[in-house]
Scaffold this motif. Structure first.
Motif, PDB file in Angstrom:
ATOM      1  N   GLU A  13      29.101  17.582  30.953  1.00 36.42           N
ATOM      2  CA  GLU A  13      28.298  17.242  32.140  1.00 36.42           C
ATOM      3  C   GLU A  13      28.471  15.887  32.460  1.00 36.42           C
ATOM      4  OE1 GLU A  13      24.343  18.936  31.752  1.00 36.42           O
ATOM      5  OE2 GLU A  13      23.915  18.050  33.813  1.00 36.42           O
ATOM      6  N   ALA A  14      28.208  15.011  31.154  1.00 32.52           N
ATOM      7  CA  ALA A  14      28.068  13.690  31.353  1.00 32.52           C
ATOM      8  C   ALA A  14      29.350  12.953  32.079  1.00 32.52           C
ATOM      9  CB  ALA A  14      27.545  12.982  30.015  1.00 32.52           C
ATOM     10  N   TYR A  15      30.487  13.636  32.137  1.00 34.29           N
ATOM     11  CA  TYR A  15      31.430  13.045  32.507  1.00 34.29           C
ATOM     12  C   TYR A  15      31.532  12.946  34.014  1.00 34.29           C
ATOM     13  CZ  TYR A  15      33.528  12.549  27.834  1.00 34.29           C
ATOM     14  OH  TYR A  15      33.842  12.097  26.503  1.00 34.29           O
ATOM     15  N   ASN A  16      30.742  13.860  34.730  1.00 30.72           N
ATOM     16  CA  ASN A  16      30.953  13.762  36.157  1.00 30.72           C
ATOM     17  C   ASN A  16      29.919  13.010  36.744  1.00 30.72           C
ATOM     18  OD1 ASN A  16      33.127  15.599  36.003  1.00 30.72           O
ATOM     19  ND2 ASN A  16      31.852  17.166  35.885  1.00 30.72           N
ATOM     20  N   ILE A  17      30.025  12.882  38.036  1.00 25.77           N
ATOM     21  CA  ILE A  17      28.870  12.066  38.800  1.00 25.77           C
ATOM     22  C   ILE A  17      27.623  13.071  38.595  1.00 25.77           C
ATOM     23  CG2 ILE A  17      28.133  11.597  41.083  1.00 25.77           C
ATOM     24  CD1 ILE A  17      30.955  11.034  41.917  1.00 25.77           C
ATOM     25  N   PRO A  18      26.330  12.490  38.137  1.00 27.32           N
ATOM     26  CA  PRO A  18      25.305  13.319  37.765  1.00 27.32           C
ATOM     27  C   PRO A  18      24.735  14.292  38.783  1.00 27.32           C
ATOM     28  CG  PRO A  18      24.748  10.761  37.985  1.00 27.32           C
ATOM     29  CD  PRO A  18      26.305  11.019  38.134  1.00 27.32           C
TER      30      PRO A  18
END
Lengths: 495, 380
Positions: free
Chosen positions: B57-62
């Motif tokens: 999840e952290a790899y995408n824009i939050p």
């Protein structure tokens, strides 16, 4: 840094007696109502006369109990640590009282912090449904603000109680936005989620912020919320309540200076989480502004649970059940319960990992252990403040009993403080089986402590650090709080 | 001003760490060296990177929590613990204590409160380390279980021993992005593309005028908090694809001054904004490592398009040393004297050799006179 507070000018309509709705039309064109703005409006418009007698009564009990647990909490190691930390931080305006410490003052936010630590340090403070510890997050902040107010401008007791009740109410309202909140928590520790918001709301009310500022106080507070459950049952847990109190106060102070945040913090916006970030299911609702007919506070319909001993709420069910078994066993034999007679102990409790500890190693773990509390009550007939000392925790008889405990999680025993039960079954060496079940422990909201029991708890707690004249004076002051002209009287007795 | 560095996975790593170590360095009786400071700083960055790699999840824009509020406080705690010289156990507890201060919702991004996320991360991380130093304990397994509450998926792994040959700093392989514009990172793609399109328009039409623009289409990744068609505040403007594209088209640049209230309210800008639509193509992934921006401008004469895959300043196309120092000089000169500006540049350039890092703090206090500042002051 604010060292004294100027009480903001009272809303015009109160002073001039102008018709309220006319004033509102003049002040604000009707804004699009969002959940967030409805909360802001509620906080700024609620008045002391909206507090019903029942709510006054219940909230005064909460104030008394909270102060008492805070006073005894000031004798704990974690409190000492927190106090040292705050004194080291050298905040310039040390004008606020600290529970149980004469001549010690701290700045407002740090006073809220340490008093919050004290309140939750022994897990002795009140619990509500849905689950949170509401008073510890709110009272220290309101007390700190009271200390900040100049000497001859201190609010009266009723205003104090109103701010306190707003803080409680907002917490209750927010928890009702999520089904997840109704059960024993698994992810975030509820006081760290709703407690900060409650503190911000209470402080915003105390400071008489306008509706928009109240909304922003909540939004700013949301960015300061949220601590994981993993730190419950550790020495850090009390800091969750402490930070809730302190940061909610900061949020309100920042809002009073004009800081703005998201105007939709409580609303559900797809793709951008606001307060919803802390829940897996979240359905917010508008909060109705108090009308001429009044407002029904949640406290009117859902009473508070007060603990009889300093441990997680779940412990009280098994302790009550085990205590009744102790009576049976003692009646039969020598007057004490001997582990040698006990073959097996079975506990039927809800499933909840952080309160299932077969062999607790610290006082914090012991306060969060079904097994420990059941065995203590079985041995001693009751669980008290003294049950959690290092000596008591390491008693051989206790350890012997602990090794014979098995836990079961029946399907009909949900992890929910409103519906759970605790059942203790003891199999004696001779083969006899004794069983006891507790559906509602004494102190639960369905079976509230009598005023006598509550006052007794307070005397026991407060008496550890205060002389008895002050203890009695505090009891009287809180009893009369809604009729007191100057809440400073309350503050004087806390040290 | 949303002007600070950005990393992949997404967070603003330095702002959460540097203020804490600078503050501590000033107070420690042990007078840390420049290298001590740099090491602590890098630990703060490394820990943030490690933690983000525990979740896809952290790899995408939050969407849920603002990353600096999640990993930033942990980085600050780690860096502070290092500088304080805490034992391994105390360091663990510092992280555990910090975790209880993590997590601010994304909804406060694009508001005046957003900067407090980084401020609080720095402050609370430092506090966590101080509490650990005097003996406060939290959950010693905080990263194994508790920290996962901030993510939908969470799969932690152990830190490789730094003395073994297996250890490599993340920063070695994954650089940070440095912004040229005080706005959300996503805006940089849009501005690059818009400026390129504007150049094309000027070339193709002899007397190009912006009112010839009929329609603007922006093709961007899906992300609600940076999709703001008509921003009302500077904070919203910094988080608006539309605003940044139109500013670039109107002024042929986007700078610190582009976000003032006066600039926001310009009729020409508002008019241009009304001609913008956003599209979110499926292949435009909401990740700072993969996204792109496509701009299509329709005029009376035809259609002009431009695309930006990697803006200048991104980790794939880092700022040159000169441009980095220029950005610093322009920023720092708004409050520091020339001596202060040059002193800081010099100290940082040679920080590994600096005996007492407090000299950096000394240069930071060399503010220019109020008279000089008057000419440089920007409306923040």
């Amino acid at each position: 840094m604010i060292s004294t507070l100027q009480k903001t000018v009272k809303p015009l309509w109160a002073v001039r007696g102008l018709h309220k709705s006319a004033m509102e039309v003049l002040k604000h064109p009707a804004p699009e109502e969002t959940v967030t703005s409805s909360f802001g409006k509620f906080i700024s418009e609620i008045k002391p006369h909206h507090l019903s007698p029942k709510v006054l009564h219940r909230s005064k009990r909460m104030v008394l109990d909270s102060i008492g647990v805070g006073l005894i909490g000031s004798t704990t190691e974690v409190f000492e640590l927190a106090l040292q930390h705050c004194q080291h931080m050298y905040a310039p305006d040390d004008i606020c009282s600290v529970y149980g410490r004469k001549d010690t003052k701290l700045s407002p936010t740090l006073a809220a912090f340490v008093n919050g630590v004290a309140t939750h340090s022994m897990d002795f403070d009140d619990t509500w449904h849905p689950a949170t510890h509401p008073s510890g997050a709110v009272l220290p902040a309101v007390l700190a603000l009271s200390d900040m107010t100049p000497f001859n401008h201190k609010p009266n007791g009723l205003d104090f109680l109103l701010a306190f009740n707003v803080g409680i109410e907002i917490q209750g309202r927010l928890m009702r936005f999520s089904n997840e909140a109704h059960n024993i928590p698994k992810r975030f520790h509820p006081p760290s989620v709703v407690g900060t918001m409650g503190s911000a709301a209470a402080c915003a009310r105390f400071l008489s912020l306008d509706a928009s500022q109240c909304s922003h106080a909540l939004a700013i507070a949301a960015s300061l919320s949220g601590a994981p459950m993993a730190n419950a049952a550790t020495q850090s847990k009390p800091l969750h309540i402490a930070n809730a109190s302190r940061l909610g106060l900061e949020a309100a102070l920042l809002a009073s200076r004009g800081l703005e945040a998201s105007p939709l913090i409580l609303d559900a916006v797809a793709g951008v989480s606001g307060f919803s970030a802390f829940y897996e299911d979240y359905v917010p609702q508008l909060l109705e502004s108090p009308s001429d007919d009044g407002h029904v506070f949640l406290l009117e319909e859902q009473d508070m649970g007060f603990k009889r001993f300093p441990a997680h709420l779940g412990m009280h069910w098994v302790a009550d059940a085990a205590a009744s078994l102790h009576k049976l066993l003692v009646g039969v034999g020598t007057g004490t319960v001997s582990p040698a007679n006990i073959k097996d102990i079975q506990l039927r409790v809800p499933k909840s990992k952080y309160i299932n500890r077969p062999f607790p190693e610290s006082e914090h773990e012991a306060r969060h252990s079904f097994q420990f509390n059941a065995c203590s009550a079985l041995l001693d007939g009751e669980v008290t403040v003294q049950s959690f000392t290092p000596a008591a925790i390491s008693r051989p008889e206790l350890l012997a009993l602990l090794s014979r405990v098995r836990l079961e999680h029946p399907d009909d025993n949900p992890a929910n403080f409103n519906s759970m039960y605790g059942e203790v079954q003891v199999t004696l060496v001779g083969g006899d089986v004794l069983k006891a079940r507790c559906d509602t422990f004494y102190g639960h909201w369905r079976n509230p402590l009598t005023n006598e029991s509550l006052t007794k708890k307070f005397r026991n707690n407060a008496g550890v650090v205060l002389p008895s004249e002050k203890v009695e004076l505090l009891i009287d002051v809180v009893e009369e709080l809604d009729r007191i002209g100057d809440c400073g009287v309350l503050l004087l007795q806390l040290q | 001003m949303d002007f600070d560095d950005t990393w992949h996975p997404a967070t603003h790593p330095s702002g959460a760490v540097l203020p804490a170590v600078l503050a501590l360095a000033e107070t420690l009786p042990s007078r840390p060296s420049g290298l001590d400071l740099l090491l602590a700083f890098n630990i703060g960055i490394e820990v943030q990177g490690r933690l983000m790699r525990f979740s896809t999840e952290a790899y995408n824009i939050p969407e849920r929590f603002h990353p600096p509020s999640v990993v930033g406080v942990m980085g600050s705690a780690a860096a502070s613990a290092k500088l304080l010289g805490l034992s391994p156990t105390q360091c663990t507890h510092a992280l555990a204590i910090a975790a209880s201060s993590a997590g601010a919702p994304l909804a406060n991004a694009a508001t005046q409160t957003k900067p407090l996320h980084i401020g609080n991360a720095a402050c609370r991380g430092l506090e966590a380390a101080q509490l650990a130093q005097i003996g406060l304990e939290g959950n010693p397994a905080i990263l194994d279980c508790g920290f996962g509450v901030y993510y939908k998926d969470y799969s932690p792994s152990k830190f490789v021993d730094s003395s073994s040959s297996g250890f490599k700093w993340i920063l070695e392989d994954q650089n940070v992005a440095v912004k040229s514009i005080p706005a959300h990172l996503g805006m940089h793609w849009v501005v690059d593309a818009a400026l390129a399109a504007r150049r094309k328009l000027e070339k193709t039409a002899a007397n190009f005028d912006l009112c010839q623009i009929r329609h603007i289409t922006l093709r961007v990744p899906p992300s609600k908090y940076i999709n703001c068609p008509l921003p009302d505040t500077e904070h919203q403007a910094r988080h608006s694809f539309q605003f940044n594209a139109c500013s670039a088209l109107l002024d042929n640049k986007v700078t610190v001054d582009s976000f003032s209230e006066a600039q926001l309210k310009r009729p020409a800008l508002r008019e241009l904004l009304s001609k913008v639509t956003l599209e979110t193509p499926e292949d435009n992934h909401p990740s700072f490592d993969k996204m792109y921006c496509d701009i299509e401008i329709e005029t009376h004469q035809g259609v002009v398009t431009a695309k930006c895959d990697t803006f200048y300043g991104h980790w794939r196309k880092p700022l040159s040393h000169k441009d980095l120092v220029d950005k610093f000089s322009v920023n720092a000169s708004s409050v520091l004297s020339t001596e202060g500006v040059e002193g800081v540049i010099d100290v940082i350039d040679n920080i590994e050799k600096v005996g007492e890092c407090s000299i950096l703090n000394a240069y930071l206090t060399m503010t220019s006179t109020p008279h000089q500042q008057l000419y440089r002051k920007r409306n923040i």
